[in-house]
Design a protein around this motif. Structure first.
Motif, PDB file in Angstrom:
ATOM      1  N   TYR A 222       0.810  -1.218   0.000  1.00 17.35           N
ATOM      2  CA  TYR A 222       0.000   0.000   0.000  1.00 17.35           C
ATOM      3  C   TYR A 222       0.844   1.270   0.000  1.00 17.35           C
ATOM      4  CZ  TYR A 222      -4.136  -2.840   0.976  1.00 17.35           C
ATOM      5  OH  TYR A 222      -5.171  -3.759   0.887  1.00 17.35           O
ATOM      6  N   ARG A 223       1.972   1.241   0.685  1.00 20.15           N
ATOM      7  CA  ARG A 223       2.788   2.447   0.811  1.00 20.15           C
ATOM      8  C   ARG A 223       3.451   2.850  -0.507  1.00 20.15           C
ATOM      9  NH1 ARG A 223       3.477   3.762   6.125  1.00 20.15           N
ATOM     10  NH2 ARG A 223       2.949   2.125   7.639  1.00 20.15           N
ATOM     11  N   LYS A 224       3.421   1.954  -1.497  1.00 23.59           N
ATOM     12  CA  LYS A 224       4.112   2.235  -2.763  1.00 23.59           C
ATOM     13  C   LYS A 224       3.163   2.532  -3.915  1.00 23.59           C
ATOM     14  CE  LYS A 224       8.265   1.211  -1.140  1.00 23.59           C
ATOM     15  NZ  LYS A 224       9.391   2.173  -1.106  1.00 23.59           N
ATOM     16  N   LEU A 225       1.898   2.160  -3.791  1.00 24.27           N
ATOM     17  CA  LEU A 225       0.996   2.224  -4.944  1.00 24.27           C
ATOM     18  C   LEU A 225       0.858   3.634  -5.497  1.00 24.27           C
ATOM     19  CD1 LEU A 225      -1.920  -0.229  -4.066  1.00 24.27           C
ATOM     20  CD2 LEU A 225       0.141  -0.652  -5.408  1.00 24.27           C
ATOM     21  N   ASP A 226       0.854   4.633  -4.628  1.00 21.73           N
ATOM     22  CA  ASP A 226       0.667   6.001  -5.112  1.00 21.73           C
ATOM     23  C   ASP A 226       1.967   6.637  -5.601  1.00 21.73           C
ATOM     24  OD1 ASP A 226       1.816   6.081  -2.624  1.00 21.73           O
ATOM     25  OD2 ASP A 226       0.675   7.813  -1.916  1.00 21.73           O
ATOM     26  N   ARG A 227       3.039   5.851  -5.666  1.00 21.70           N
ATOM     27  CA  ARG A 227       4.321   6.364  -6.150  1.00 21.70           C
ATOM     28  C   ARG A 227       4.681   5.829  -7.532  1.00 21.70           C
ATOM     29  NH1 ARG A 227       8.047   5.479  -0.682  1.00 21.70           N
ATOM     30  NH2 ARG A 227       6.534   6.336   0.823  1.00 21.70           N
ATOM     31  N   TRP A 228       3.994   4.796  -7.974  1.00 24.54           N
ATOM     32  CA  TRP A 228       4.334   4.167  -9.242  1.00 24.54           C
ATOM     33  C   TRP A 228       3.402   4.624 -10.355  1.00 24.54           C
ATOM     34  CZ3 TRP A 228       4.364  -1.127  -6.354  1.00 24.54           C
ATOM     35  CH2 TRP A 228       5.527  -1.222  -5.605  1.00 24.54           C
ATOM     36  N   ASP A 229       3.801   4.335 -11.570  1.00 27.84           N
ATOM     37  CA  ASP A 229       3.043   4.737 -12.751  1.00 27.84           C
ATOM     38  C   ASP A 229       2.006   3.674 -13.100  1.00 27.84           C
ATOM     39  OD1 ASP A 229       2.138   5.738 -15.142  1.00 27.84           O
ATOM     40  OD2 ASP A 229       3.880   5.066 -16.289  1.00 27.84           O
ATOM     41  N   TRP A 230       0.702   4.034 -13.015  1.00 25.81           N
ATOM     42  CA  TRP A 230      -0.391   3.128 -13.353  1.00 25.81           C
ATOM     43  C   TRP A 230      -1.212   3.709 -14.503  1.00 25.81           C
ATOM     44  CZ3 TRP A 230       0.045  -1.383 -10.877  1.00 25.81           C
ATOM     45  CH2 TRP A 230       0.685  -1.413  -9.644  1.00 25.81           C
ATOM     46  N   SER A 231      -0.562   4.332 -15.434  1.00 25.98           N
ATOM     47  CA  SER A 231      -1.272   5.093 -16.463  1.00 25.98           C
ATOM     48  C   SER A 231      -2.128   4.228 -17.380  1.00 25.98           C
ATOM     49  CB  SER A 231      -0.265   5.884 -17.310  1.00 25.98           C
ATOM     50  OG  SER A 231       0.718   5.006 -17.882  1.00 25.98           O
ATOM     51  N   LEU A 232      -1.859   2.911 -17.475  1.00 28.72           N
ATOM     52  CA  LEU A 232      -2.627   2.035 -18.365  1.00 28.72           C
ATOM     53  C   LEU A 232      -3.575   1.100 -17.633  1.00 28.72           C
ATOM     54  CD1 LEU A 232       0.158   0.994 -20.945  1.00 28.72           C
ATOM     55  CD2 LEU A 232      -1.521   2.848 -21.119  1.00 28.72           C
ATOM     56  N   LEU A 233      -3.586   1.116 -16.308  1.00 28.32           N
ATOM     57  CA  LEU A 233      -4.364   0.145 -15.543  1.00 28.32           C
ATOM     58  C   LEU A 233      -5.853   0.365 -15.759  1.00 28.32           C
ATOM     59  CD1 LEU A 233      -3.834  -2.193 -13.570  1.00 28.32           C
ATOM     60  CD2 LEU A 233      -4.364  -0.612 -11.709  1.00 28.32           C
ATOM     61  N   ARG A 234      -6.558  -0.729 -16.141  1.00 31.27           N
ATOM     62  CA  ARG A 234      -8.000  -0.687 -16.384  1.00 31.27           C
ATOM     63  C   ARG A 234      -8.801  -1.414 -15.300  1.00 31.27           C
ATOM     64  NH1 ARG A 234      -5.823   1.771 -20.055  1.00 31.27           N
ATOM     65  NH2 ARG A 234      -6.513   1.935 -22.216  1.00 31.27           N
ATOM     66  N   GLU A 235      -8.235  -2.453 -14.717  1.00 32.95           N
ATOM     67  CA  GLU A 235      -8.983  -3.289 -13.778  1.00 32.95           C
ATOM     68  C   GLU A 235      -8.121  -3.605 -12.564  1.00 32.95           C
ATOM     69  OE1 GLU A 235     -10.677  -7.873 -13.613  1.00 32.95           O
ATOM     70  OE2 GLU A 235     -10.761  -6.777 -15.509  1.00 32.95           O
ATOM     71  N   LEU A 236      -8.688  -3.369 -11.372  1.00 30.92           N
ATOM     72  CA  LEU A 236      -7.988  -3.645 -10.114  1.00 30.92           C
ATOM     73  C   LEU A 236      -8.918  -4.404  -9.188  1.00 30.92           C
ATOM     74  CD1 LEU A 236      -5.589  -3.262  -8.136  1.00 30.92           C
ATOM     75  CD2 LEU A 236      -6.687  -1.131  -7.411  1.00 30.92           C
ATOM     76  N   GLN A 237      -8.426  -5.528  -8.653  1.00 34.86           N
ATOM     77  CA  GLN A 237      -9.182  -6.294  -7.663  1.00 34.86           C
ATOM     78  C   GLN A 237      -8.303  -6.561  -6.452  1.00 34.86           C
ATOM     79  OE1 GLN A 237     -10.207 -10.802  -7.328  1.00 34.86           O
ATOM     80  NE2 GLN A 237     -11.836  -9.912  -8.567  1.00 34.86           N
TER      81      GLN A 237
END
Length: 548
Positions: A222-237
């Protein structure tokens, strides 16, 4: 086959479509034996899926199909553990109970690399049956580094063992789908430090290319998710225990704020203690605008009084699921199951199944901004706002095509349940719960585009414990499902095509699936979906129609 054969005039796309249609009906293999030209033409479809055995990686001839078929393989399924006792050489005889903790991955990654590079069409690898030790880091790197691979799926453990090597040696390919799913969702999943390190390393490298990501909650960095590039992510579970999210102390809306193209968000999180999960988007959050403007599907498994997310849902949303996880109606595992889990070193789950009341769901729906939903899934305990909730649903979402309602009875209903003899009589007559079903169906009648209705009406709680039930044939409880299906079909929109009535008890969950047909006058009838629909136009009174 003659050179003038009409089938040779078809282009490759048409041929492939024909071959794909033949495969489920078991006709493609027979067709492939007619001539050499057809055999070559359909090989990419005939041999596109294969099963390999992880236990025999040192011997590719035993682990994989013949090498001349490798160029046709598109989906590779790996079965079995990657760590085994060399004493057991027979692939079929190896089971989890015979494994010893013998690390023997050295050299196997080189063999696996050569095999994967000989499969130019390979796009998907699915790994399952890996046991408690999971997928070794050297093997995992080989899979994720294959340049042609786009989808990687693990059912079970991803990794458990020694500390991994430096992440600098990891060069992934263009992976777009990464799914890590714990097989048994009833067992509390605990992630080791090494496994968390693996997930963190993999996600850091894959985040710029990922379109689909499924993870167990305990492994999420959780501490890293807002630091990485997710520009193409469409689906998260995210699925599992939500306690780590509580420990982090940062709202989930902030953690997932760098996913601007997200279209499907599934938050199947449960709590295992007395402290409830916090709001996804609390009022004091620094986020002022929804970070997922293209969101189309949302699954939430808890409602918080201060939740702001529902007030800011984008106009693109089409599917909304306000449900529990796990479902409240699923039976609890037996004591014997828990005892066997303890022998395997697994923890007994103690999920708190906090099911919202109809009033809480009503308040949540009222807080939603106007959107054009096509699919709605609600799970709640009935109270005085039961019918007002359904009326609000019908009024707020007139374009609904799919509706699922999991309605649990109030304790007052159960306390006033009829005596057993009355229930037996009602079961035979099929008129139990008529008042409740009439109110529900009338409230939903304005839904003029509804195509599929799925219901859990908590029938089993009416069947109170009593000696009168001894020796009774419970197959007659199907009458409850039949009666409910007929009742809702009579009052539903003419567009309704199917009704599913769920039944659950302490042992199992059953689905009673019905189709809906109408005669020329618009009068509906229901039938079991495993039979042919009745032909009402020419059916006579003594017809053998399967109508029920």
């Amino acid at each position: 086959m003659s050179a003038q054969s009409p089938i040779r005039a078809l282009d490759n796309d048409c041929l492939e479509r024909i071959f794909v249609e033949l495969r489920p009906k078991q006709g493609l293999r027979s067709l492939s034996l007619t001539c050499r030209w057809l055999r070559d033409a359909c090989s990419d479809v005939l041999f596109e899926r294969c099963i390999a055995y992880s236990n025999a990686l040192r011997h590719p001839a035993e682990a994989f199909p013949p090498p001349h078929l490798w160029r046709h393989i598109r989906v590779l399924r790996m079965r079995g553990c990657f760590i085994w006792d060399p004493e057991y050489s027979d692939v079929e005889s190896i089971s989890d109970s015979t494994y010893q903790a013998v690390s023997d991955t050295v050299g196997r990654e080189d063999i696996l690399t050569d095999v994967l590079y000989a499969m130019p069409r390979l796009s998907t690898v699915v790994v399952h049956g890996v046991g408690e030790r999971g997928v070794p880091w050297p093997i995992l790197k080989v899979f994720l580094s294959a340049p042609q691979l786009s989808t990687f799926v693990v059912f079970g453990r991803l990794f458990s063992g020694e500390t991994i090597a430096s992440k600098a040696s990891f060069s992934p390919g263009a992976i777009t789908t990464f799914r890590y799913v714990h097989r048994n969702k009833r067992v509390r999943f605990t992630s080791s430090p090494a496994e968390k390190h693996v997930v963190r390393t993999v996600l850091e490298r894959l985040s710029p290319t990922l379109h689909v990501l499924h993870l167990p909650s305990d492994s999420v960095p959780y501490r890293k998710l807002d630091r990485w590039d997710w520009s193409l992510l469409r689906e998260l579970q995210l699925r599992g225990d939500g306690r780590r999210l509580l420990d982090y102390g940062v709202p989930l809306i902030s953690i997932l704020s760098r996913m601007p193209r997200l279209r499907s968000l599934s938050l199947k999180l449960a709590r295992s203690g007395s402290e409830p999960l916090g709001a996804i988007w609390p009022p004091n959050s620094s986020v002022k605008k929804i970070p997922w403007p293209e969101l189309e599907s949302l699954i939430m498994t808890w409602l918080h009084p201060e939740e702001q997310l529902l007030r800011h849902l984008p106009s693109t949303l089409r599917d909304l699921h306000l449900r529990c996880w796990p479902r409240r109606y699923y039976p609890e595992p037996s004591f014997a199951t828990y005892r066997s889990l303890r022998r395997l070193g697994k923890q007994r789950p103690d999920w708190v199944r906090k099911t919202p009341s109809a009033s809480m769901v009503l308040q949540a729906i009222q807080s939603c901004r106007p959107i054009s939903l096509q699919c709605l899934d609600l799970e709640y305990i009935a109270d005085s706002n039961d019918i007002p909730l359904l009326r609000l649903v019908a009024r707020s979402y007139p374009d609904l095509q799919y509706l699922q309602l999991c309605r649990y009875r109030m304790s007052e209903d159960l306390a006033q349940a009829p005596v057993v003899g009355t229930i037996l009589y009602a079961l035979r007559r099929g008129d139990i719960d008529t008042v409740i079903q009439e109110s529900m169906s009338d409230a939903l009648s304005p839904l003029r585009n509804l195509r599929a209705l799925r219901l859990f009406l908590d029938f089993n709680h009416l069947l109170v414990d009593s000696d009168e039930w001894e020796g009774y044939d419970f197959d007659e409880t199907d009458n409850l499902a039949v009666t409910a299906a007929r009742h809702f079909a009579r009052r539903a929109s003419p567009t309704l095509q199917s009704i599913v009535v769920l039944e659950a008890d302490e042992r199992r969950v059953d689905m009673r699936e019905f189709g809906v047909v109408r005669d020329p006058d618009g009068e509906p009838s229901v039938y079991w979906t495993d039979s042919y629909p009745p032909k009402r136009a020419d059916a006579s009174s003594d017809s053998d129609s399967l109508e029920i």
